[in-house]
Design an enzyme around this catalytic site. Structure first.
Site, PDB file in Angstrom:
ATOM      1  CE  LYS A  53      -3.592  -2.640   2.103  1.00  0.00           C
ATOM      2  NZ  LYS A  53      -4.069  -3.287   3.304  1.00  0.00           N
ATOM      3  CD  GLN A  97      -3.573  -5.213   6.219  1.00  0.00           C
ATOM      4  OE1 GLN A  97      -3.640  -4.202   5.531  1.00  0.00           O
ATOM      5  NE2 GLN A  97      -3.879  -6.410   5.746  1.00  0.00           N
ATOM      6  CG  ASP A 120     -10.508  -1.874   4.136  1.00  0.00           C
ATOM      7  OD1 ASP A 120      -9.992  -2.314   3.095  1.00  0.00           O
ATOM      8  OD2 ASP A 120      -9.957  -1.901   5.250  1.00  0.00           O
TER       9      ASP A 120
HETATM   10  N1  GUN Z   1      -6.717  -8.064   5.384  1.00  0.00           N
HETATM   11  C1  GUN Z   1      -6.884  -8.857   4.293  1.00  0.00           C
HETATM   12  N2  GUN Z   1      -7.573  -8.193   3.335  1.00  0.00           N
HETATM   13  C2  GUN Z   1      -7.848  -6.966   3.822  1.00  0.00           C
HETATM   14  C3  GUN Z   1      -8.517  -5.833   3.301  1.00  0.00           C
HETATM   15  O1  GUN Z   1      -9.035  -5.824   2.177  1.00  0.00           O
HETATM   16  N3  GUN Z   1      -8.577  -4.743   4.124  1.00  0.00           N
HETATM   17  C4  GUN Z   1      -8.052  -4.749   5.367  1.00  0.00           C
HETATM   18  N4  GUN Z   1      -8.179  -3.641   6.090  1.00  0.00           N
HETATM   19  N5  GUN Z   1      -7.413  -5.790   5.882  1.00  0.00           N
HETATM   20  C5  GUN Z   1      -7.317  -6.894   5.106  1.00  0.00           C
END
Ligand code: GUN
Length: 288
Positions: A53, A97, A120
């Site tokens: 990211k 996350q 998200d």
């Molecule tokens: N962990 C695995 N996939 C995701 C996601 O799409 N967003 C977040 N925040 N955590 C994750």
């Protein structure tokens, strides 16, 4: 001959476009979009996602703040950080996350993020918007899957789509998006009986089950489109692999995505799109 759709190439094109857009946005509004990411603990998978990211933000010119906290952080402390980010007018998107340590309730955490900063698309308001076809933030992986299908001009209307997996992050929202495109949907999961019979009906098969190399030839209809959302370690080689046994199914499919280089890069690219969307909404709201 199967066509392998490269999510990596599509993502690179979209990132190039966004990079130019961000320059224009900064000229117009006097600042760039800003994504804040919170990482709790040191789970290797999560650390690697967060790095991806950061790299994408840097590439595109989105401002990125990553807040790293030890696994011992309390829920209260985490909620306080989110409150600060919620009220910071220079933060457009907040991502926590997942997964979080066991002593922290992810529902409280997700629900505490301001819906207009929820890049998200996990907040109940955004989930409801998706189900009611109202404007809102669409979760990144499902959005990426739809963009991959679109990039290869794969028709969805009238087709049978099967999704293996019913998670809030992938299975459920991608089912809804495909339904809205007039596919006929089946959602398979760990309790599905005669799974191969169900998956063999699918013109479009989406594997989001989290089991390395789970989908084999006998589960696939001749000429199906297969989208692999899995991010697993191959237990024999320890290399990254998907939910689909790519080599095993290749001669039976019409289109397929690979792991790595398939849906993963598109998920992060859609996160960047969502951040820009939130930024634009904040800029418009400021001018109301
Ligand atoms: N962990 C695995 N996939 C995701 C996601 O799409 N967003 C977040 N925040 N955590 C994750």
């Amino acid at each position: 001959m199967a066509i392998v759709i490269s999510g990596r190439e599509l993502a690179a094109k979209k990132r190039e476009y966004m990079k130019n857009e961000v320059v224009k946005l900064e000229n117009k509004y006097g600042r760039k979009p800003h994504l804040a990411v919170i990482l709790v603990g040191e789970d290797p998978g999560s650390v690697s996602y967060v790095k991806g990211k950061e790299k994408a933000c840097m590439e595109i010119g989105i401002v990125n703040t990553t807040i790293t906290k030890p696994v011992t952080i309390t829920q209260e402390e985490l909620l306080q950080i989110i409150q600060q980010l919620n009220s910071d007018p220079f933060v457009d998107g907040i991502l926590v996350q997942l997964p979080l340590p066991k002593h922290i309730n992810p529902t409280y955490v997700i629900n505490s993020i301001r819906p207009d900063k929820d890049v998200d698309g996990f907040h109940p308001n955004n989930v409801a918007s998706l189900y009611l076809k109202q404007p809102g933030i669409i979760p990144c992986t499902p959005k990426g899957i739809l963009e991959v299908l679109d990039s290869a001009n794969i028709e969805i209307e009238g087709k049978r789509a099967c999704i293996i997996g019913r998670s809030n992050i992938v299975g459920l929202p991608v089912s809804k998006l495909l339904l809205d495109k007039n596919a006929t949907i089946s959602i398979a999961h760990s309790r599905t009986k005669n799974l191969a019979e169900v998956t063999r009906e699918a013109d479009i098969l989406i594997a989001a089950v989290g089991k390395p190399l789970f989908v084999k030839k006998d589960m696939i209809k001749e000429g199906a489109v297969v989208i692999d959302v899995g991010v697993n370690r191959n237990p024999l080689t320890n290399k990254l692999c998907g939910d689909v046994d790519f080599d095993n199914v290749l001669d039976k499919v019409s289109y397929i995505t690979k792991v790595p280089g398939g849906i993963g890069p598109m998920t992060i690219t859609c996160l960047m799109e969502n951040t820009i969307e939130c930024f634009l909404k904040h800029m418009e709201d400021k001018n109301d």
